[in-house]
Design a protein around this motif. Structure first.
Motif, PDB file in Angstrom:
ATOM      1  N   MET A   1       1.062  -1.215  -0.040  1.00  0.00           N
ATOM      2  CA  MET A   1       0.161   0.024  -0.010  1.00  0.00           C
ATOM      3  C   MET A   1       0.879   1.463   0.084  1.00  0.00           C
ATOM      4  O   MET A   1       2.269   1.434   1.272  1.00  0.00           O
ATOM      5  N   LEU A   2       0.527   2.505  -0.734  1.00  0.00           N
ATOM      6  CA  LEU A   2       1.453   3.766  -0.981  1.00  0.00           C
ATOM      7  C   LEU A   2       0.763   4.916  -0.721  1.00  0.00           C
ATOM      8  O   LEU A   2      -0.467   5.108  -0.372  1.00  0.00           O
ATOM      9  N   VAL A   3       1.385   4.968   0.980  1.00  0.00           N
ATOM     10  CA  VAL A   3       0.810   5.854   1.499  1.00  0.00           C
ATOM     11  C   VAL A   3       1.166   7.246   0.863  1.00  0.00           C
ATOM     12  O   VAL A   3       2.223   7.808   0.351  1.00  0.00           O
ATOM     13  N   ILE A   4       0.331   8.344   0.322  1.00  0.00           N
ATOM     14  CA  ILE A   4      -0.075   9.395  -0.224  1.00  0.00           C
ATOM     15  C   ILE A   4      -0.370  10.506   0.712  1.00  0.00           C
ATOM     16  O   ILE A   4      -1.065  10.891   1.081  1.00  0.00           O
ATOM     17  N   PRO A   5       1.024  11.564   0.826  1.00  0.00           N
ATOM     18  CA  PRO A   5       0.928  13.139   1.067  1.00  0.00           C
ATOM     19  C   PRO A   5      -0.257  13.725   0.471  1.00  0.00           C
ATOM     20  O   PRO A   5      -0.383  13.521  -0.342  1.00  0.00           O
ATOM     21  N   THR A   6      -1.317  14.093   1.236  1.00  0.00           N
ATOM     22  CA  THR A   6      -2.420  14.720   1.334  1.00  0.00           C
ATOM     23  C   THR A   6      -2.775  15.933   1.700  1.00  0.00           C
ATOM     24  O   THR A   6      -2.101  16.020   2.639  1.00  0.00           O
ATOM     25  N   ALA A   7      -2.880  17.348   1.219  1.00  0.00           N
ATOM     26  CA  ALA A   7      -3.505  18.792   1.938  1.00  0.00           C
ATOM     27  C   ALA A   7      -4.338  18.735   1.042  1.00  0.00           C
ATOM     28  O   ALA A   7      -4.517  19.243  -0.748  1.00  0.00           O
ATOM     29  N   PRO A   8      -6.047  19.611   1.392  1.00  0.00           N
ATOM     30  CA  PRO A   8      -6.685  20.357   0.661  1.00  0.00           C
ATOM     31  C   PRO A   8      -6.270  21.161  -0.418  1.00  0.00           C
ATOM     32  O   PRO A   8      -6.890  21.282  -1.442  1.00  0.00           O
ATOM     33  N   TRP A   9      -5.233  22.461  -0.026  1.00  0.00           N
ATOM     34  CA  TRP A   9      -4.805  22.991  -1.191  1.00  0.00           C
ATOM     35  C   TRP A   9      -3.832  22.286  -2.105  1.00  0.00           C
ATOM     36  O   TRP A   9      -3.906  23.150  -3.011  1.00  0.00           O
ATOM     37  N   ALA A  10      -3.696  21.063  -2.365  1.00  0.00           N
ATOM     38  CA  ALA A  10      -3.011  20.626  -3.498  1.00  0.00           C
ATOM     39  C   ALA A  10      -4.080  20.356  -4.716  1.00  0.00           C
ATOM     40  O   ALA A  10      -4.101  20.196  -5.808  1.00  0.00           O
ATOM     41  N   HIS A  11      -5.784  20.773  -4.819  1.00  0.00           N
ATOM     42  CA  HIS A  11      -6.523  20.910  -5.669  1.00  0.00           C
ATOM     43  C   HIS A  11      -6.266  21.838  -6.517  1.00  0.00           C
ATOM     44  O   HIS A  11      -6.274  22.160  -7.501  1.00  0.00           O
ATOM     45  N   GLY A  12      -6.085  23.073  -5.944  1.00  0.00           N
ATOM     46  CA  GLY A  12      -6.124  24.572  -6.303  1.00  0.00           C
ATOM     47  C   GLY A  12      -4.602  24.092  -6.550  1.00  0.00           C
ATOM     48  O   GLY A  12      -4.390  25.405  -7.819  1.00  0.00           O
ATOM     49  N   LEU A  13      -3.503  24.059  -6.111  1.00  0.00           N
ATOM     50  CA  LEU A  13      -2.353  24.052  -7.101  1.00  0.00           C
ATOM     51  C   LEU A  13      -2.682  23.394  -8.441  1.00  0.00           C
ATOM     52  O   LEU A  13      -2.187  23.590  -9.685  1.00  0.00           O
ATOM     53  N   PHE A  14      -3.328  21.875  -8.291  1.00  0.00           N
ATOM     54  CA  PHE A  14      -2.596  21.522  -9.629  1.00  0.00           C
ATOM     55  C   PHE A  14      -3.874  22.075 -10.636  1.00  0.00           C
ATOM     56  O   PHE A  14      -3.535  22.004 -11.228  1.00  0.00           O
ATOM     57  N   ASP A  15      -5.083  22.465 -10.204  1.00  0.00           N
ATOM     58  CA  ASP A  15      -6.041  22.894 -11.051  1.00  0.00           C
ATOM     59  C   ASP A  15      -5.161  24.515 -11.893  1.00  0.00           C
ATOM     60  O   ASP A  15      -5.144  24.231 -13.010  1.00  0.00           O
ATOM     61  N   ILE A  16      -4.030  24.749 -11.286  1.00  0.00           N
ATOM     62  CA  ILE A  16      -3.176  25.847 -11.352  1.00  0.00           C
ATOM     63  C   ILE A  16      -2.448  25.366 -13.211  1.00  0.00           C
ATOM     64  O   ILE A  16      -2.636  25.637 -13.741  1.00  0.00           O
ATOM     65  N   LEU A  17      -1.763  24.264 -12.391  1.00  0.00           N
ATOM     66  CA  LEU A  17      -0.861  23.800 -13.547  1.00  0.00           C
ATOM     67  C   LEU A  17      -1.709  23.085 -14.265  1.00  0.00           C
ATOM     68  O   LEU A  17      -1.547  22.909 -15.316  1.00  0.00           O
ATOM     69  N   ALA A  18      -3.211  22.654 -13.925  1.00  0.00           N
ATOM     70  CA  ALA A  18      -4.229  21.989 -15.091  1.00  0.00           C
ATOM     71  C   ALA A  18      -3.974  22.596 -16.404  1.00  0.00           C
ATOM     72  O   ALA A  18      -4.323  22.915 -17.748  1.00  0.00           O
ATOM     73  N   TRP A  19      -4.716  24.288 -15.850  1.00  0.00           N
ATOM     74  CA  TRP A  19      -4.762  25.051 -16.570  1.00  0.00           C
ATOM     75  C   TRP A  19      -4.319  25.443 -17.088  1.00  0.00           C
ATOM     76  O   TRP A  19      -4.112  25.763 -18.600  1.00  0.00           O
TER      77      TRP A  19
END
Length: 257
Positions: free
Chosen positions: A1-19
């Motif tokens: 099993m892979l432990v993934i570091p998570t944070a709520p702000w990651a979504h916004g960061l990757f939204d910017i990267l996606a755009w």
């Protein structure tokens, strides 16, 4: 099993990267292969086309996303890329019917949309459990722990890789100047997105709507049906245009170009 570091702000960061990655790829494809398609789109459509697209995407995203999450244990408003795609399609097709525009107009958006999903889905993964896009528990070696000690299907990664595969095929087709990449790639994108997402939805704990199907299953079936029907209709128009000696890309009804 892979432990993934998570944070709520990651979504916004990757939204910017996606755009940013979508815009970069769009500009690159425009210069490389799609300048003519973009110019035809600009000539054939007016500002109303892009207004319909934006409004449809916005309404579809929040309507479909919220319809799903408001039925969950912890109801919240949310948005959905599948809903945005479906909403934009409906709005644009209504607009095209109103102004008498036939044929596919989505070619310039195919690469950027696929790239946005490829990158953006990683934001859903790293945002963790609060994002409510996680998969059901599994004991597979690549299961991910998003902070609660439970191994889950990384459905976000599945979708990202599936769309990356489509993007690579599409870019190869553009390089080889395959007809479908210039004429009907948006229909194929819609069909592929709907088909692969339909499969992953069985691996999510979303509320069921009809039997084992949730609301996104039904939405994805609609995307696949749209892609098949419009692809078939466009092929028929192309063959008819070939017999008449006209070109069937982005034309007004019965107007040869």
């Amino acid at each position: 099993m892979l432990v993934i570091p998570t944070a709520p702000w990651a979504h916004g960061l990757f939204d910017i990267l996606a755009w940013a990655s979508s815009a970069g790829l769009g500009a690159t494809l425009h210069r490389w292969r799609l300048r003519d398609a973009a110019e035809r789109l600009a000539r054939a459509t007016g500002p109303g086309y892009f207004a319909a697209l934006a409004a449809g995407a916005l309404v579809g995203a929040w309507a479909m996303g919220s319809t799903n999450t408001l039925r969950m244990v912890a109801p919240v408003l949310s948005h959905s890329i599948a809903g945005a795609l479906a909403g934009a399609i409906v709005a644009v097709e209504i607009y095209k019917r109103a102004v008498g525009l036939a044929g596919s107009t989505g070619t310039p958006f195919v690469g950027p949309l696929a790239m946005g999903i490829v990158v953006g889905r990683w934001g859903c993964l790293f945002a963790g459990l609060p994002d409510q896009t996680y998969g059901v528990p599994t004991s597979l070696p690549w299961a991910v722990d998003l902070g609660d000690g439970i191994g889950r299907h990384p459905v976000q990664v599945y979708e990202s890789l599936a769309m990356l595969g489509f993007l690579l095929v599409y870019l190869t087709a553009l390089r080889r100047r395959r007809s479908w990449a210039f004429r009907r790639s948006f229909y194929l994108l819609s069909g592929w997105y709907g088909a692969q997402r339909f499969a992953w939805e069985f691996l999510k704990p979303y509320p069921r709507l009809i039997g084992p199907l949730n609301i996104f299953h039904l939405l994805c079936l609609g995307l696949v049906a749209y892609a098949c029907a419009y692809h078939r209709a466009d092929v028929r128009r192309e063959r008819a245009a070939a017999r008449r000696g006209t070109l069937s890309v982005l034309w007004r009804d019965d107007e040869p170009v």
